[in-house]
Design a protein around this motif. Structure first.
Motif, PDB file in Angstrom:
ATOM      1  N   SER A  50       0.873  -1.168   0.000  1.00 18.44           N
ATOM      2  CA  SER A  50       0.000   0.000   0.000  1.00 18.44           C
ATOM      3  C   SER A  50       0.911   1.218   0.000  1.00 18.44           C
ATOM      4  O   SER A  50       1.864   1.288   0.791  1.00 18.44           O
ATOM      5  CB  SER A  50      -0.898  -0.008   1.241  1.00 18.44           C
ATOM      6  N   LEU A  51       0.646   2.161  -0.905  1.00 15.46           N
ATOM      7  CA  LEU A  51       1.524   3.315  -1.060  1.00 15.46           C
ATOM      8  C   LEU A  51       0.788   4.607  -0.706  1.00 15.46           C
ATOM      9  O   LEU A  51      -0.409   4.740  -0.947  1.00 15.46           O
ATOM     10  CB  LEU A  51       2.025   3.429  -2.506  1.00 15.46           C
ATOM     11  N   ALA A  52       1.528   5.536  -0.123  1.00 15.72           N
ATOM     12  CA  ALA A  52       1.052   6.909   0.056  1.00 15.72           C
ATOM     13  C   ALA A  52       1.994   7.815  -0.726  1.00 15.72           C
ATOM     14  O   ALA A  52       3.225   7.691  -0.613  1.00 15.72           O
ATOM     15  CB  ALA A  52       1.028   7.278   1.525  1.00 15.72           C
ATOM     16  N   LEU A  53       1.456   8.701  -1.562  1.00 11.93           N
ATOM     17  CA  LEU A  53       2.262   9.539  -2.444  1.00 11.93           C
ATOM     18  C   LEU A  53       2.028  11.009  -2.133  1.00 11.93           C
ATOM     19  O   LEU A  53       0.893  11.437  -1.892  1.00 11.93           O
ATOM     20  CB  LEU A  53       1.902   9.280  -3.914  1.00 11.93           C
ATOM     21  N   PHE A  54       3.098  11.791  -2.138  1.00  8.47           N
ATOM     22  CA  PHE A  54       2.982  13.241  -1.980  1.00  8.47           C
ATOM     23  C   PHE A  54       3.834  13.926  -3.043  1.00  8.47           C
ATOM     24  O   PHE A  54       5.009  13.602  -3.212  1.00  8.47           O
ATOM     25  CB  PHE A  54       3.437  13.687  -0.595  1.00  8.47           C
ATOM     26  N   LYS A  59      -7.222  14.521 -12.253  1.00  5.12           N
ATOM     27  CA  LYS A  59      -6.033  14.705 -13.094  1.00  5.12           C
ATOM     28  C   LYS A  59      -4.757  14.401 -12.311  1.00  5.12           C
ATOM     29  O   LYS A  59      -3.820  13.788 -12.829  1.00  5.12           O
ATOM     30  CB  LYS A  59      -5.991  16.129 -13.644  1.00  5.12           C
ATOM     31  N   ALA A  60      -4.711  14.841 -11.053  1.00  6.21           N
ATOM     32  CA  ALA A  60      -3.528  14.580 -10.233  1.00  6.21           C
ATOM     33  C   ALA A  60      -3.350  13.075 -10.010  1.00  6.21           C
ATOM     34  O   ALA A  60      -2.233  12.546 -10.111  1.00  6.21           O
ATOM     35  CB  ALA A  60      -3.659  15.308  -8.903  1.00  6.21           C
ATOM     36  N   TRP A  61      -4.438  12.380  -9.705  1.00  2.50           N
ATOM     37  CA  TRP A  61      -4.357  10.925  -9.519  1.00  2.50           C
ATOM     38  C   TRP A  61      -3.911  10.245 -10.804  1.00  2.50           C
ATOM     39  O   TRP A  61      -3.115   9.308 -10.775  1.00  2.50           O
ATOM     40  CB  TRP A  61      -5.724  10.387  -9.073  1.00  2.50           C
ATOM     41  N   LEU A 111      -0.113  10.694 -11.358  1.00  2.00           N
ATOM     42  CA  LEU A 111       0.686   9.876 -10.449  1.00  2.00           C
ATOM     43  C   LEU A 111       0.571   8.393 -10.788  1.00  2.00           C
ATOM     44  O   LEU A 111       1.536   7.635 -10.645  1.00  2.00           O
ATOM     45  CB  LEU A 111       0.253  10.132  -9.009  1.00  2.00           C
ATOM     46  N   SER A 112      -0.595   7.966 -11.257  1.00  3.49           N
ATOM     47  CA  SER A 112      -0.779   6.569 -11.662  1.00  3.49           C
ATOM     48  C   SER A 112       0.096   6.231 -12.860  1.00  3.49           C
ATOM     49  O   SER A 112       0.755   5.173 -12.880  1.00  3.49           O
ATOM     50  CB  SER A 112      -2.252   6.318 -11.984  1.00  3.49           C
ATOM     51  N   ASN A 152      -3.049  -0.764  -3.404  1.00  4.10           N
ATOM     52  CA  ASN A 152      -3.726   0.533  -3.467  1.00  4.10           C
ATOM     53  C   ASN A 152      -2.716   1.630  -3.217  1.00  4.10           C
ATOM     54  O   ASN A 152      -1.612   1.377  -2.714  1.00  4.10           O
ATOM     55  CB  ASN A 152      -4.868   0.613  -2.436  1.00  4.10           C
ATOM     56  N   PHE A 153      -3.076   2.844  -3.605  1.00  4.57           N
ATOM     57  CA  PHE A 153      -2.253   3.988  -3.219  1.00  4.57           C
ATOM     58  C   PHE A 153      -3.145   5.181  -2.920  1.00  4.57           C
ATOM     59  O   PHE A 153      -4.247   5.306  -3.425  1.00  4.57           O
ATOM     60  CB  PHE A 153      -1.183   4.316  -4.271  1.00  4.57           C
ATOM     61  N   ASP A 154      -2.621   6.043  -2.050  1.00  2.00           N
ATOM     62  CA  ASP A 154      -3.340   7.240  -1.648  1.00  2.00           C
ATOM     63  C   ASP A 154      -2.495   8.450  -2.021  1.00  2.00           C
ATOM     64  O   ASP A 154      -1.260   8.372  -2.050  1.00  2.00           O
ATOM     65  CB  ASP A 154      -3.608   7.216  -0.142  1.00  2.00           C
ATOM     66  N   VAL A 155      -3.146   9.555  -2.313  1.00  2.00           N
ATOM     67  CA  VAL A 155      -2.454  10.800  -2.647  1.00  2.00           C
ATOM     68  C   VAL A 155      -2.647  11.764  -1.485  1.00  2.00           C
ATOM     69  O   VAL A 155      -3.779  12.091  -1.114  1.00  2.00           O
ATOM     70  CB  VAL A 155      -2.990  11.411  -3.951  1.00  2.00           C
ATOM     71  N   LEU A 156      -1.552  12.210  -0.909  1.00  2.00           N
ATOM     72  CA  LEU A 156      -1.584  13.066   0.273  1.00  2.00           C
ATOM     73  C   LEU A 156      -1.537  14.541  -0.111  1.00  2.00           C
ATOM     74  O   LEU A 156      -0.940  14.910  -1.133  1.00  2.00           O
ATOM     75  CB  LEU A 156      -0.391  12.754   1.184  1.00  2.00           C
TER      76      LEU A 156
END
Length: 495
Positions: A259-263, A277-279, A282-283, A301-305
């Motif tokens: 599981s990833l968190a991205l900033f 658009k931001a997601w 990053l994808s 899964n990944f989340d965008v911070l």
């Protein structure tokens, strides 16, 4: 005279061209939703069977006014009618059903519904996906020299649109919709087919890739999934980002994935204005850093911070090495990903013998869970996508009570399923079917697959079932709202 009233007069006289000319000539501001719907009706009425351009224009127009009429009979009937004659019976059926809800008892609508269900129960195509694949590779062989010349041009920006258009045309015989990339790695030209994260689409792409002509592979690499790329930069929507611009926090999950968190500070304004658009950016960047198949296989899964975490993260550029250090395999072979991608599931079986097929299942395995999930929900988006390409996901079903007297009933049930699979694979051919798994219910057994050539598959199954112990067996697509195809039924014995 009011234009709507005039359109009614023209409709009565079957002067559909007059309606089209009058409404199309209006300034956009004067094309009310009602007139747009009337224009679509005229395109539908003027089109002949096989006239895709006019039916596609009708769908385009009707979609543009969906928010105004989506619950009304006329709008649903018109868009369903266009889909029906585009051989897209899945969406046609859904809209005909909504049209009937808005006007219960309408005979014309019910007639279309019945016909859609018959067609979807046993889909027939002008060309199956197996045939379409052969045709597309033949076209690619004939046109690949022109692609190579365009790829050799120094100024790629000047020929980019032409290159994409020509390649789309060569792939169009096989795919209604396809995403791809083209390039040259210094030794060979490359055609990269991307599933865009869609596991179901990946089955089609792997099938297509495996059938690339050997003569073509002397000059081309045919790959599935975006390939890992060091130092990749992505420019879109007026913004440019690279792996070094993104901080990542990774942790393992119970499924052996991450599981990833991205900033990304650069994308904060976009994240506030248009989160999608931001997601997306990053994808795509994640696919390029890891490789698309690796990302599908490893990232749960990944989340965008919108702010960095307190603990230090890593640069996305370093993510491949980090995942390898966590013990994850970044090989990224699409065939192996699918072959080893069996997922076991359990269900609470319904005890009603008259319930829909598969609702009696208590345990199963599958390589394509979206088909199971959509079937149980009564959705058919994935089925519709396969249908457009001439492929048919479905399952064989047969009763299990004939195995009750077996000493090892469970083994006998699984042995029969294995024998059915082996017989169909041998008789229909490897190019006709891909098996996905199976399930066991309290009443029936199920064998799941994607048919690339449905007539071959059904014929092979019927031949095997003739001398099998089951008294009846059927084929059913992964659609809840249609019937099936009976493959065997023994006559009841009388004394």
């Amino acid at each position: 005279m009011d234009l709507m009233k005039q359109c009614e007069i023209w409709n009565e006289k079957e002067e559909y061209r007059a309606i089209i000319d009058a409404i199309e000539a209006l300034p956009e501001a004067e094309k009310t939703p009602a007139l747009v719907s009337e224009l679509a009706r005229a395109y539908n009425n003027r089109a002949q069977v096989g006239d895709r351009v006019q039916f596609e224009r009708a769908v385009e127009l009707l979609k543009s006014v969906e928010e105004h009429f989506q619950d009304e009979h006329n709008w649903n009937y018109r868009i369903a009618y266009a889909y029906y004659y585009l051989d897209e019976e899945g969406p046609a059926l859904r809209h005909f059903e909504k049209a009937l809800e808005a006007r219960p008892g309408d005979a014309d609508t019910q007639e279309f519904i019945d016909d859609c269900r018959r067609r979807l129960a046993a889909p027939r195509f002008e060309k199956t996906f197996r045939q379409r694949t052969e045709e597309s590779w033949t076209a690619f062989l004939q046109g690949e020299e022109e692609l190579r010349k365009l790829l050799d041009q120094k100024k790629q920006a000047a020929v980019g649109e032409e290159l994409i258009a020509k390649c789309e045309k060569l792939l169009a015989p096989a795919f209604h919709d396809i995403a791809f990339e083209l390039g040259f790695n210094g030794e060979k030209y490359e055609l990269i087919l991307t599933p865009e994260g869609n596991r179901a689409k990946l089955f089609e792409l792997v099938y297509f890739q495996r059938r690339a002509p050997q003569s073509l592979l002397e000059r081309w690499n045919v790959l599935v999934g975006r390939q890992p790329s060091q130092g990749f930069g992505l420019r879109a929507f007026g913004q440019e980002i690279a792996g070094k611009d993104v901080q990542v926090w990774a942790k393992t999950t119970e499924n052996g994935q991450v599981s990833l968190a991205l900033f990304c500070e650069k994308l904060l304004p976009m994240l506030k204005e248009d989160e999608g658009k931001a997601w997306w950016m990053l994808s795509i960047l994640l696919d390029q850093v890891l490789g698309e198949i690796q990302a599908m296989a490893l990232v749960e899964n990944f989340d965008v911070l919108d702010a960095p975490r307190d603990e230090p993260g890593i640069s996305m550029d370093c993510l491949p090495q980090t995942l390898e250090a966590m013990g994850l395999d970044l090989a990224g072979n699409p065939e192996q990903f699918l072959e080893n991608g069996y997922i076991a599931y359990e269900m609470e079986p319904q005890q009603d013998p008259d319930a829909d097929w598969r609702l009696d299942v208590y345990a199963g395995v599958t390589r394509c869970p979206v088909l199971i999930n959509e079937y149980l929900r009564g959705d058919s988006e994935t089925m519709d996508a396969f249908h457009l390409d001439g492929a048919v996901p479905g399952f064989f079903l047969y009763p299990l009570d004939c195995f009750e007297k077996e000493e090892e009933r469970g083994k006998a049930v699984l042995d029969f399923r294995d024998a059915l699979e082996a017989a169909v694979r041998k008789a229909a051919g490897e190019d006709a079917i891909t098996f996905l798994g199976g399930a066991t219910g309290i009443f029936c057994g199920y064998l799941d697959f994607i048919a690339w050539d449905l007539p071959r598959v059904l014929s092979a199954a019927a031949d095997f079932l003739k001398d099998s112990p089951v008294p009846w067996a059927s084929f059913h697509t992964f659609r809840r709202n249609v019937g099936g195809v009976l493959l065997k039924k023994e006559e009841a014995q009388t004394e």
